[in-house]
Design an enzyme around this catalytic site. Structure first.
Site, PDB file in Angstrom:
ATOM      1  N   HIS A   1       0.854  -1.184   0.000  1.00 53.05           N
ATOM      2  CA  HIS A   1       0.000   0.000   0.000  1.00 53.05           C
ATOM      3  C   HIS A   1       0.898   1.245   0.000  1.00 53.05           C
ATOM      4  CE1 HIS A   1      -3.890   2.008   0.547  1.00 53.05           C
ATOM      5  NE2 HIS A   1      -3.161   2.929   1.164  1.00 53.05           N
ATOM      6  N   ALA A   2       0.657   2.145  -0.950  1.00 47.44           N
ATOM      7  CA  ALA A   2       1.555   3.288  -1.149  1.00 47.44           C
ATOM      8  C   ALA A   2       1.623   4.180   0.088  1.00 47.44           C
ATOM      9  CB  ALA A   2       1.068   4.111  -2.340  1.00 47.44           C
TER      10      ALA A   2
ATOM     11  N   HIS B   1       0.104  11.605  -6.066  1.00 51.78           N
ATOM     12  CA  HIS B   1      -0.467  11.746  -4.715  1.00 51.78           C
ATOM     13  C   HIS B   1       0.635  11.684  -3.656  1.00 51.78           C
ATOM     14  CE1 HIS B   1      -3.389  10.973  -1.376  1.00 51.78           C
ATOM     15  NE2 HIS B   1      -2.396  10.231  -0.913  1.00 51.78           N
ATOM     16  N   GLU B   2       1.481  10.667  -3.752  1.00 55.06           N
ATOM     17  CA  GLU B   2       2.526  10.497  -2.733  1.00 55.06           C
ATOM     18  C   GLU B   2       3.517  11.654  -2.753  1.00 55.06           C
ATOM     19  OE1 GLU B   2       2.183   8.446  -0.414  1.00 55.06           O
ATOM     20  OE2 GLU B   2       0.551   7.324  -1.345  1.00 55.06           O
TER      21      GLU B   2
ATOM     22  N   HIS C   1       2.523  14.509  -0.589  1.00 60.31           N
ATOM     23  CA  HIS C   1       2.949  14.384   0.811  1.00 60.31           C
ATOM     24  C   HIS C   1       4.406  14.832   0.959  1.00 60.31           C
ATOM     25  CE1 HIS C   1      -0.629  12.325   2.227  1.00 60.31           C
ATOM     26  NE2 HIS C   1      -0.469  11.293   1.420  1.00 60.31           N
TER      27      HIS C   1
ATOM     28  N   GLU D   1      -3.589  14.977   2.449  1.00 61.37           N
ATOM     29  CA  GLU D   1      -4.034  14.038   1.412  1.00 61.37           C
ATOM     30  C   GLU D   1      -4.412  14.735   0.108  1.00 61.37           C
ATOM     31  OE1 GLU D   1      -3.517  11.016   1.664  1.00 61.37           O
ATOM     32  OE2 GLU D   1      -3.109  10.926   3.822  1.00 61.37           O
TER      33      GLU D   1
ATOM     34  N   HIS E   1      -6.337   0.647   6.046  1.00 57.02           N
ATOM     35  CA  HIS E   1      -6.338   1.654   7.104  1.00 57.02           C
ATOM     36  C   HIS E   1      -6.991   1.179   8.394  1.00 57.02           C
ATOM     37  CE1 HIS E   1      -5.897   3.569   3.217  1.00 57.02           C
ATOM     38  NE2 HIS E   1      -5.326   4.604   3.800  1.00 57.02           N
TER      39      HIS E   1
ATOM     40  N   TYR F   1      -9.446  11.459   3.855  1.00 56.23           N
ATOM     41  CA  TYR F   1      -9.573  11.256   2.403  1.00 56.23           C
ATOM     42  C   TYR F   1     -10.882  11.825   1.873  1.00 56.23           C
ATOM     43  CZ  TYR F   1      -5.733   8.039   3.294  1.00 56.23           C
ATOM     44  OH  TYR F   1      -4.548   7.487   3.692  1.00 56.23           O
TER      45      TYR F   1
HETATM   46  O1  X8Z Z   1      -4.224   5.287   1.208  1.00 58.74           O
HETATM   47  C1  X8Z Z   1      -4.188   6.090   0.283  1.00 58.74           C
HETATM   48  C2  X8Z Z   1      -2.855   6.594  -0.257  1.00 58.74           C
HETATM   49  C3  X8Z Z   1      -1.800   6.647   0.783  1.00 58.74           C
HETATM   50  S1  X8Z Z   1      -2.004   7.964   1.893  1.00 58.74           S
HETATM   51  C4  X8Z Z   1      -2.375   5.675  -1.348  1.00 58.74           C
HETATM   52  N1  X8Z Z   1      -5.342   6.483  -0.307  1.00 58.74           N
HETATM   53  C5  X8Z Z   1      -6.652   5.999   0.123  1.00 58.74           C
HETATM   54  C6  X8Z Z   1      -6.846   4.542  -0.178  1.00 58.74           C
HETATM   55  O2  X8Z Z   1      -6.088   3.978  -0.963  1.00 58.74           O
HETATM   56  O3  X8Z Z   1      -7.788   3.925   0.370  1.00 58.74           O
HETATM   57  C7  X8Z Z   1      -5.454   7.428  -1.412  1.00 58.74           C
HETATM   58  C8  X8Z Z   1      -6.894   7.431  -1.789  1.00 58.74           C
HETATM   59  C9  X8Z Z   1      -7.638   6.829  -0.635  1.00 58.74           C
HETATM   60 ZN    ZN Z   2      -1.953   9.900   1.053  1.00 59.10          ZN
END
Ligand code: X8Z
Ligand code: ZN
Length: 449
Positions: A178-179, A208-209, A212, A236, A337, A347
């Site tokens: 997960h990024a 996106h990254e 940050h 975010e 998460h 988000y």
């Molecule tokens: O978790 C993330 C990023 C890392 S902060 C990749 N996002 C959420 C997800 O993947 O559930 C970005 C969009 C929503």
């Molecule tokens: Zn993020």
């Protein structure tokens, strides 16, 4: 722990980071959801109609208008981009096949690496060449993202970023793919951690990254307490704002896709592409923490975890499982998460804020025209304004920071609605005569069948 620090529970602790009394953030997000819900309902209605056509209503729907969750092309139904082949409004119009372009780039890199390995290369050498091509492609994608930020006048990423970042999945150990983005020492050792594949979703995730990372770099000179986002939604939203500026014009200017088609059909297609990732996300962005706030305050109990999860998914997203998901399952645990204990309201806020930021930066760049056509790539005025905002970090209430960028100190879905107004009008036309919407109460019965 939260109680020990004087909060009623962990949910209140999470809600307390918004420069307003913690009890106000729930209603604030409700207000924003009410603003965008009509747009989501139109998209939901259109998607449901198409899925009905493909699979038959008896399979695509679970009752009372709820869509069968497993058909949405995403494990959490949070991003419907994978339904593109069914939902593309005008097949082929202004086609923006970013994934194909990136895949092609990978193939070019692979051919070069294989040629270097020589025609007698054994399996191990071929494997090495393949890894080399994957890494090279991932770095090129990241360089493209960096280039956008640099075009705004922001600095290049430090050499240590390139040396220490995890670009592709290591093959000698298990990692979380997960990024994520990391500020290792608050003075320039910044890194991202991803398992980059050459596709559109990964490409935009890099932007996106880096949002940050640039935020980190901009506020690193501040005292430690101020080294953070104005609020977590800001953090975010930084890169996501840039993603909005990745218009067809920008994508063709960097040579990734062909010259953009200006037709109305192409505009609607592109808007649909953006809506399938952005609009579809909204209710998901809300329901995760509705669930966790309930778990934390005790209103959702352990014997009800999975039911409460699917009840909220039905209520907000209008989706339901096609077969029973009883308490022997723990579906929330499948979302990164939740076990990772990362709050998620950020988000949802980011989805709203990114359009406010985007409009502010478009204004700063002097853009006049329909909002969805704006890109501020290469515009130093927009860049300066963005950097000024990033450099403020958490040194003042977010309302003040928002006002400096946008002229308003309120969260507002107006710019998002403005951005999507063409596709929203189109969807209303398509859905004419349809019974849109759903009833969440159908979920438990459906799950029991
Ligand atoms: O978790 C993330 C990023 C890392 S902060 C990749 N996002 C959420 C997800 O993947 O559930 C970005 C969009 C929503
Ligand atoms: Zn993020």
């Amino acid at each position: 722990g939260a109680k020990g620090m004087g909060f009623t529970d962990a949910g209140q602790m999470w809600r307390s980071g918004y420069d307003m009394p913690p009890e106000q953030i729930g209603p604030e997000t409700d207000r924003l959801w009410e603003q965008v819900k009509p747009m989501y309902e139109q998209l939901h209605c259109y998607a449901r109609g198409k899925l009905d056509k493909t699979y038959g209503k008896d399979k695509a729907e679970v009752g009372n208008g709820l869509i069968a969750a497993h058909l949405m092309g995403n494990m959490w139904q949070q991003d419907w981009s994978n339904l593109w082949d069914q939902l593309e409004p005008y097949p082929g119009a202004g086609s923006l096949d970013i994934t194909a372009a990136l895949e092609k780039q990978y193939q070019t890199n692979l051919s070069a690496a294989l040629a270097k390995a020589g025609k007698d290369a054994n399996v191990a050498a071929q494997y090495k060449a393949q890894r080399e091509a994957e890494l090279r492609t991932a770095k090129q994608m990241t360089e493209r993202a960096q280039d956008f930020y640099v075009s705004l006048g922001m600095p290049s990423l430090p050499q240590s970023y390139w040396d220490k970042t995890q670009f592709i999945k290591p093959d000698d150990r298990d990692v979380v793919c997960h990024a994520s983005a990391w500020d290792m020492n608050m003075e320039g050792d910044v890194r991202t951690k991803m398992c980059i594949k050459p596709n559109e979703e990964n490409f935009t995730t890099i932007y996106h990254e880096l949002g940050h990372i640039y935020y980190d770099l901009a506020y690193n000179p501040l005292p430690p307490l101020f080294q953070g986002g104005a609020n977590d939604g800001f953090h975010e939203a930084i890169g996501d704002t840039i993603v909005l500026a990745m218009t067809p014009k920008y994508l063709s200017s960097i040579g990734l896709v062909d010259a953009p088609t200006e037709s109305r059909e192409a505009v609607i297609n592109n808007q649909m592409r953006m809506a399938l990732s952005g609009v579809s996300f909204l209710p998901f962005g809300l329901m995760i923490d509705r669930w966790r706030w309930g778990v934390f305050d005790g209103s959702i109990t352990a014997d009800n975890y999975n039911k409460a999860w699917w009840d909220l998914k039905a209520k907000y997203q209008g989706v339901a499982p096609a077969s029973a998901r009883g308490e022997e399952f723990f579906d929330p645990g499948a979302k990164y998460h939740v076990p990772g204990n990362t709050p998620y309201t950020r988000y949802f806020l980011a989805r709203i804020l990114q359009f406010q930021f985007y409009k502010g930066l478009c204004d700063a760049s002097g853009f006049k025209g329909p909002l969805h056509e704006c890109t501020f790539y290469g515009n130093k005025e927009a860049g300066q304004k963005y950097w000024a905002m990033l450099s403020k970090g958490a040194s003042q209430p977010w309302q003040a920071t928002l006002k400096e960028l946008t002229g308003s100190d309120k969260l507002d879905a107006g710019p998002m609605i403005e951005y999507f107004s063409p596709v929203n009008a189109w969807l209303k036309q398509q859905n004419e005569g349809q019974m849109c919407g759903w009833q969440a109460s159908a979920a438990p019965a459906a799950a029991a069948k």
